[in-house]
Design an enzyme around this catalytic site. Structure first.
Site, short mmCIF file in Angstrom:
data_model
loop_
_atom_site.label_atom_id
_atom_site.label_comp_id
_atom_site.label_asym_id
_atom_site.label_seq_id
_atom_site.Cartn_x
_atom_site.Cartn_y
_atom_site.Cartn_z
N TYR A 130 -23.18 52.33 93.85
CA TYR A 130 -22.41 51.09 93.77
C TYR A 130 -23.19 49.80 93.97
CZ TYR A 130 -18.38 54.24 94.12
OH TYR A 130 -17.46 55.23 93.90
N ASP A 216 -9.26 60.39 94.95
CA ASP A 216 -8.79 61.32 95.97
C ASP A 216 -7.70 60.59 96.74
OD1 ASP A 216 -8.35 62.81 98.24
OD2 ASP A 216 -10.45 62.97 98.82
#
Length: 311
Positions: A130, A216
């Site tokens: 990221y 998730d």
């Protein structure tokens, strides 16, 4: 969401639908999931609102430390471990065990990362995940004879986004992404929360649309939505705007089959409360915020619900 309808009810509704109606599939981790594809939720960010889940405790301080780490562009877990943040340890630990055959425990692995800088540099790195893509997306420059070399400094998408919002608020190109196809194979985990687009209203309200390719819902979502809202608040402050709304869109939204206890416990709870996030200081740039610049108020969650992470 309407003021009379708690923002978390849409999350619980999605959790219920996935658990009851979701397509059961074998996934990358081997654990198995139930999933739905293409889901959207909206969260108001007005009046300092922050979408923290209240039906279980969200460790927002850990999420805050992760976001600030992303903005540094660092990709090594060493500074996270030094702050007591262990959410990224499983991936380099798994790689270390596979490549060395040493079944070291997580605590011993983290201690060695901290104590041995060379070991930390070799085994604590996650690849260009990221933060690297956000603030140091690789650029290449001519090296002569038709050749190119990698530039010493990559493209800072976050700095460019701030400039774009300030200089041309009506643009439809206020976007940054972590999905660098050329780097995916070198990442410990390809970006799940991958593309962010921002929109400035005529009244100065800043909204963020986050596309998350994989979610998730039981564990990761709580961090993802908090950090996206937090980042929107920070960007709004830096651009003399006010935060308006976060729109979250998930591609593959799933619950792991070994999260049955989490799902049943959380669905039995009723959300309540309206937590607020206060930014206590305006630093010179988006990269100068510190942990102590933020405070969460009126957050009274129900008890934490533990569940295993699938690696």
């Amino acid at each position: 969401m309407s003021d009379s309808i708690h923002y978390e009810l849409q999350y619980l509704d999605l959790m219920r639908r996935i658990w009851v109606e979701g397509d059961e599939r074998v996934d990358r981790t081997g654990v198995g999931t139930r999933s739905l594809f293409g889901e959207t939720m909206r969260f108001s960010l007005q009046d300092d609102a922050i979408p923290l889940l209240t039906t279980k405790r969200v460790y927002w301080k850990t999420a805050l430390r992760e976001l600030l780490w992303f903005l540094t562009g660092d990709t090594n877990i060493r500074p996270l471990i030094a702050q007591g943040v262990r959410i990224w340890t499983d991936w380099p630990l798994d790689r270390y065990r596979r490549e060395t055959g040493d079944e070291i425990g997580a605590e011993a692995f983290e201690a060695r990362i901290l104590d041995d800088a060379d070991f930390g540099a070799q085994w604590g790195d996650l690849g260009p995940v990221y933060g690297h893509q956000w603030v140091n997306w690789p650029r290449y420059e001519p090296a002569g004879d038709g050749l190119f070399r990698r530039a010493a400094q990559g493209h800072n998408q976050i700095a460019a986004l701030i400039d774009s919002l300030r200089d041309n608020p009506g643009s439809r190109r206020h976007i940054f992404t972590g999905w660098n196809v050329a780097d995916l194979d070198r990442m410990a985990l390809p970006p799940c929360h991958m593309t962010y687009q921002f929109h400035v209203r005529s009244d100065g309200g800043l909204s963020c649309l986050l596309f998350q390719r994989s979610c998730d819902l039981g564990l990761g979502f709580a961090f993802n939505v908090f950090e996206a809202a937090l980042l929107t608040r920070m960007i709004a402050q830096q651009c003399d705007l006010h935060a308006h709304e976060l729109i979250w869109t998930g591609g593959d939204v799933h619950l792991y089959l070994n999260h049955a206890e989490l799902v049943e416990a959380q669905l039995a709870r009723v959300p309540a409360g309206s937590p607020k996030l206060r930014i206590l200081r305006r630093p010179a740039s988006i990269f100068d915020y510190r942990f102590e610049d933020f405070a969460v108020e009126n957050y009274a969650p129900q008890a934490h619900i533990a569940a295993p992470v699938a690696v």
